[in-house]
Scaffold this motif. Sequence first.
Motif: not given
Length: 490
Positions: A176-184, A211-223
């Motif tokens: 949920q924290v990551y979701a807020q980070i992405e939204t922000d 944002l790219g780094k945040v996605l990478l840390y979550q394993g959201k590689y396509p995004e």
Amino acid sequence: MKNTYKWFLFMSLWIFTACDSLLDIDPEFTQDAENFFNTEEDFDRAIIGVYDMMQPAYLNIWIGEIASDNSIAGGESVNDTRGLHEIGSMTHGGVNEELRAVMRVNYTGIARANYIFENQDKLDFDGKELILAEARFLRAYFYFNLVKYFGDMPLIVDRRISINEIASTPRTPKAQVYAQIETDLRSAIAGLPPTVSVTGRLTSGAGKALLGKVLLYQGKYPEAATVLGELIDNNQGGYALFSDYSTLFYANNQNVAEDVFTIQFSGLQGGDYGCLICLNGNAAVGFHGIRLYNGPLYADGNSYNLPTQDLYDSFADGDIRRDATALNLDEFIAAQPNSEDITYAIGGGGHTGFFNNKYIKRLDERGLPDDDLTSPLNYRVIRWADVLLMAAEAFQRTGNDGRARTELNKVRSRVSMPAINSSGDALLQAILEERRFELSGEGYRFFDLVRTGQAASKISGFVTGKHEVFPIPQVEIDLAGGVWSQNPGY
């Protein structure tokens, strides 16, 4: 940006006041919102106050390297900043001054950003949306730091909370924290310009990179591949690799095209060891300096964060990044014409023979006394080489080896290293190794090892299932009335 409004009231739940880390909580809502945010200048001062909380970047440089296989704590003795020595040996626990500082400064930054949002409707003026975009970016940055270090953390958005609410504010699942980070970040990107006239202010390119780094840390590689690929392909910020890696980290080569997201420092305002948070200078630089050094190029310092022999030996022959990253002091001295006149001391906290040559005190880069604490050397949170390597990783993990090699070899070409032609897992491992060669000394290594599952095989004493995150400071658990559970294994 250079932070000139050091007087700005913290207005936070966690008040970071001094290096003794004593919690000093002001009376609930001491600053009456009715007396602030009545002018455009108030909003500008408030956002400067949020920027200001990025200045404890020395914590990320230290912990991100010392917790990994890249460096040891060093210093005057093992009791000199004991928390760093415990982190270096993987014996850290819930009583650790450095980890408590990480939590407090980031939550202070969040509280300052939230204070702006709490009062965003009080006044309309041209430029307010830009300030709100900056506040969203910075709040995302602070929360990203927190989830990297601690995992689940209380999520507080758009308001401050009172002292009485602490015990009823549980840790929020990190998803949920990551979701807020992405939204922000996505909102910030839409509101930030690609370029700025005031050095150090945030840009949309910095937002995309984070944002790219945040996605990478979550394993959201396509995004991640989409975001980072778009940043590279459109490149409205005019980013590029600096031509000479060997001098990239000199003060006169700051704010160049390679700098995507930097924390600005000044050597024009002093401070003292009693309050590192009060500085305008980069404290890491003096701490990394050579103890009692008397000789050319470098200035004396405190011998912290010392690169390891393993890091030095990991570089290929001819890779100029080795010496630009890890100063081999005895070799450097031996090459000087007056080598017999050059002296230095070895600290009791450990000695490897190497010093962090990226963030180190040099004779012509010193600030005002005490110049241990007033370095004007900026901290590069994300530079273009990091963007290219993150993109290479994201592309490889989504099956696009050709694009991955393209971005990887841009980084290698800059330092005249041969191109990588491998595919599959061999290519992925080459990209991850390249991150070490390119980015060591900058505070990324521990978190890279954790997120890629390599920490247990690289870090002595690392316990799987425990050390992926750091412990919640016990004093903060106590202040929250025990509502926050400790991380497993601590």
